[in-house]
Motif scaffolding. Structure first.
Motif, PDB file in Angstrom:
ATOM      1  N   GLU A 193     -48.400 -54.157 -13.636  1.00  8.34           N
ATOM      2  CA  GLU A 193     -48.559 -54.739 -12.295  1.00  8.34           C
ATOM      3  C   GLU A 193     -50.008 -55.154 -12.141  1.00  8.34           C
ATOM      4  OE1 GLU A 193     -46.080 -55.133 -10.253  1.00  8.34           O
ATOM      5  OE2 GLU A 193     -44.564 -53.826 -11.146  1.00  8.34           O
ATOM      6  N   ARG A 194     -50.231 -56.441 -11.926  1.00  5.23           N
ATOM      7  CA  ARG A 194     -51.610 -56.923 -11.750  1.00  5.23           C
ATOM      8  C   ARG A 194     -51.866 -57.112 -10.269  1.00  5.23           C
ATOM      9  NH1 ARG A 194     -48.933 -59.166 -15.880  1.00  5.23           N
ATOM     10  NH2 ARG A 194     -49.703 -58.600 -17.953  1.00  5.23           N
ATOM     11  N   MET A 195     -52.826 -56.367  -9.741  1.00  3.00           N
ATOM     12  CA  MET A 195     -53.093 -56.409  -8.300  1.00  3.00           C
ATOM     13  C   MET A 195     -54.536 -56.002  -8.029  1.00  3.00           C
ATOM     14  SD  MET A 195     -50.863 -53.109  -7.187  1.00  3.00           S
ATOM     15  CE  MET A 195     -49.733 -52.547  -8.419  1.00  3.00           C
ATOM     16  N   ARG A 196     -54.851 -55.750  -6.742  1.00  4.93           N
ATOM     17  CA  ARG A 196     -56.172 -55.253  -6.356  1.00  4.93           C
ATOM     18  C   ARG A 196     -56.077 -53.739  -6.188  1.00  4.93           C
ATOM     19  NH1 ARG A 196     -60.833 -58.334  -6.134  1.00  4.93           N
ATOM     20  NH2 ARG A 196     -60.046 -60.303  -6.840  1.00  4.93           N
ATOM     21  N   LEU A 197     -57.223 -53.068  -6.290  1.00  2.00           N
ATOM     22  CA  LEU A 197     -57.210 -51.608  -6.127  1.00  2.00           C
ATOM     23  C   LEU A 197     -56.633 -51.198  -4.767  1.00  2.00           C
ATOM     24  CD1 LEU A 197     -60.509 -50.387  -7.811  1.00  2.00           C
ATOM     25  CD2 LEU A 197     -58.264 -49.341  -8.092  1.00  2.00           C
ATOM     26  N   SER A 198     -56.963 -51.957  -3.722  1.00  2.53           N
ATOM     27  CA  SER A 198     -56.462 -51.600  -2.373  1.00  2.53           C
ATOM     28  C   SER A 198     -54.931 -51.692  -2.324  1.00  2.53           C
ATOM     29  CB  SER A 198     -57.076 -52.507  -1.308  1.00  2.53           C
ATOM     30  OG  SER A 198     -56.742 -53.850  -1.588  1.00  2.53           O
ATOM     31  N   GLU A 199     -54.372 -52.692  -3.027  1.00  2.00           N
ATOM     32  CA  GLU A 199     -52.912 -52.849  -3.033  1.00  2.00           C
ATOM     33  C   GLU A 199     -52.258 -51.691  -3.787  1.00  2.00           C
ATOM     34  OE1 GLU A 199     -52.022 -57.552  -3.199  1.00  2.00           O
ATOM     35  OE2 GLU A 199     -53.339 -56.808  -4.775  1.00  2.00           O
ATOM     36  N   ALA A 200     -52.903 -51.286  -4.879  1.00  2.00           N
ATOM     37  CA  ALA A 200     -52.358 -50.171  -5.673  1.00  2.00           C
ATOM     38  C   ALA A 200     -52.399 -48.881  -4.855  1.00  2.00           C
ATOM     39  CB  ALA A 200     -53.146 -50.012  -6.966  1.00  2.00           C
ATOM     40  N   VAL A 201     -53.492 -48.686  -4.089  1.00  2.00           N
ATOM     41  CA  VAL A 201     -53.605 -47.478  -3.259  1.00  2.00           C
ATOM     42  C   VAL A 201     -52.465 -47.457  -2.239  1.00  2.00           C
ATOM     43  CG1 VAL A 201     -54.993 -46.357  -1.458  1.00  2.00           C
ATOM     44  CG2 VAL A 201     -56.086 -47.108  -3.574  1.00  2.00           C
ATOM     45  N   SER A 202     -52.213 -48.583  -1.569  1.00  2.00           N
ATOM     46  CA  SER A 202     -51.135 -48.526  -0.568  1.00  2.00           C
ATOM     47  C   SER A 202     -49.770 -48.414  -1.234  1.00  2.00           C
ATOM     48  CB  SER A 202     -51.199 -49.657   0.460  1.00  2.00           C
ATOM     49  OG  SER A 202     -51.448 -50.864  -0.150  1.00  2.00           O
ATOM     50  N   TYR A 203     -49.592 -49.059  -2.398  1.00  2.00           N
ATOM     51  CA  TYR A 203     -48.284 -48.965  -3.070  1.00  2.00           C
ATOM     52  C   TYR A 203     -47.991 -47.513  -3.483  1.00  2.00           C
ATOM     53  CZ  TYR A 203     -44.401 -49.624  -6.219  1.00  2.00           C
ATOM     54  OH  TYR A 203     -43.166 -49.518  -6.808  1.00  2.00           O
ATOM     55  N   TYR A 204     -48.976 -46.875  -4.139  1.00  2.00           N
ATOM     56  CA  TYR A 204     -48.711 -45.509  -4.612  1.00  2.00           C
ATOM     57  C   TYR A 204     -48.850 -44.458  -3.501  1.00  2.00           C
ATOM     58  CZ  TYR A 204     -47.897 -47.370  -9.171  1.00  2.00           C
ATOM     59  OH  TYR A 204     -47.350 -48.065 -10.206  1.00  2.00           O
ATOM     60  N   GLY A 205     -49.324 -44.905  -2.306  1.00  2.00           N
ATOM     61  CA  GLY A 205     -49.298 -44.022  -1.144  1.00  2.00           C
ATOM     62  C   GLY A 205     -47.870 -43.902  -0.623  1.00  2.00           C
ATOM     63  N   GLU A 206     -47.086 -44.946  -0.882  1.00  5.35           N
ATOM     64  CA  GLU A 206     -45.705 -44.975  -0.358  1.00  5.35           C
ATOM     65  C   GLU A 206     -44.652 -44.714  -1.432  1.00  5.35           C
ATOM     66  OE1 GLU A 206     -45.401 -48.791   1.477  1.00  5.35           O
ATOM     67  OE2 GLU A 206     -47.025 -48.309   2.877  1.00  5.35           O
ATOM     68  N   ASN A 207     -45.027 -44.969  -2.704  1.00  9.80           N
ATOM     69  CA  ASN A 207     -44.045 -44.801  -3.793  1.00  9.80           C
ATOM     70  C   ASN A 207     -44.537 -43.767  -4.795  1.00  9.80           C
ATOM     71  OD1 ASN A 207     -42.141 -47.287  -3.323  1.00  9.80           O
ATOM     72  ND2 ASN A 207     -44.229 -48.023  -3.085  1.00  9.80           N
ATOM     73  N   GLU A 208     -43.615 -42.921  -5.211  1.00 11.28           N
ATOM     74  CA  GLU A 208     -43.986 -41.873  -6.161  1.00 11.28           C
ATOM     75  C   GLU A 208     -44.284 -42.485  -7.536  1.00 11.28           C
ATOM     76  OE1 GLU A 208     -42.153 -37.905  -8.256  1.00 11.28           O
ATOM     77  OE2 GLU A 208     -40.941 -38.980  -6.775  1.00 11.28           O
TER      78      GLU A 208
END
Ligand code: SAM
Length: 279
Positions: A193-208
């Motif tokens: 998954e290519r994204m920004r660090l902020s996007e990864a933080v919110s994604y893994y905040g909601e998904n295990e």
């Protein structure tokens, strides 16, 4: 002699012909987890005797293995996955072999860091492998601070249960950099998954987070870094700037030259700034 043998990081077809032959012909295989490696060896029909070489016996066991190699044995070193010595035991044994004049050969093969880097889409020309960030808070901060101004692509290993916390720390210190989250490489559910660090933080905040991860992070923008450093110098009185270099052991002339370089101005100007009001 010692053969460092890279083994698959997921897909068993990634084992090389040379590693198979070496494991077959070695007198002894030193493995991180003998039970785990037995599965791999059984799969390939290899019956070479196994012994353990792991984080908790790496110093003592290195001496036992050295003795055996001095008696004429060929030892093959494997880890649970990938290349021994890369975030895995191996370094100590290799160093001791070199000290004892034992020949060391490395049989290349899978390593999660290189596999991830090549798929990341981020610059591959210069990179820094940071392994796992330290768990110790102070040490972790020190490493993160060092990473902050590194213009090379950064590679970090992380376990799923620490992924969210690590992404947050990376975002806090490095800022919102581009990132490739490389998961389950060479396995059935491989994904990048290519994204920004902020996007990864919110994604893994909601998904295990599940599976094995390598994070590949864009380095600091070189032009931005230069501008920031120049601003820092400009905010510092010139006397202090020159004195810093003198304290490092440079003579006055050299210190003035270095300060001029930092500030992007001619040396003469530094001289004028230091001597203004002296008339
Ligand atoms: N020696 C291994 C190598 O050469 O890459 C690394 C071993 S280290 C103990 C284990 C870490 O490597 C995992 O936590 C993960 O960060 C990374 N890793 C190993 N296999 C992986 C895979 N198939 N996909 C993604 N990351 C992997």
């Amino acid at each position: 002699m010692l053969y460092i043998c890279a083994t698959p990081i997921g897909n068993l077809k990634d084992i090389t012909q040379r590693v198979l032959e070496t494991l077959e012909n070695a007198d002894l295989i030193a493995a991180e987890d003998t039970r785990n490696s037995l599965h791999l060896l059984t799969h390939f029909g290899i019956r070479t005797p196994l012994t353990s070489y792991h984080e908790y016996n790496k110093y003592d066991k290195a001496e036992t293995l050295i003795r055996k190699m001095k008696e004429g044995m060929d030892v093959a070193l494997i880890s649970d996955a990938g290349t021994p010595g890369i975030s895995d035991p191996g370094e100590v044994l290799v160093r001791r072999c070199i000290e004892e004049g034992i020949t060391v050969s490395s049989l290349p093969g899978p390593a999660a860091c290189i596999t991830a880097l090549t798929m990341s889409g981020l610059p591959t020309g210069r990179f820094s492998f940071e392994a796992f960030l330290p768990a110790d808070k102070k040490e972790r901060k020190r490493i993160l601070d060092e990473m902050r101004d590194d213009t090379r692509t950064l590679i970090v290993y992380e376990a799923p249960h620490h992924l969210e916390a690590t992404l947050k720390d990376l975002l806090d210190v490095l800022g919102d950099r581009p990132l490739a989250v490389c998961r389950e490489l060479t396995k059935r559910f491989e994904s990048v998954e290519r994204m920004r660090l902020s996007e990864a933080v919110s994604y893994y905040g909601e998904n295990e987070a599940r599976g094995e991860f390598v994070l590949v992070i864009g380095g600091r923008d070189a032009a931005e870094l230069k501008k920031e450093q120049q601003q820092q110098w400009e905010n510092m009185p010139v006397e202090e700037h020159v004195a810093r270099y003198e304290a490092e052991g440079h003579d006055r002339k050299e210190a003035m030259k270095l300060a001029a370089l930092d500030r992007g101005i001619p040396k003469r100007e530094i001289y004028n700034m230091l001597h203004k009001g002296e008339l």
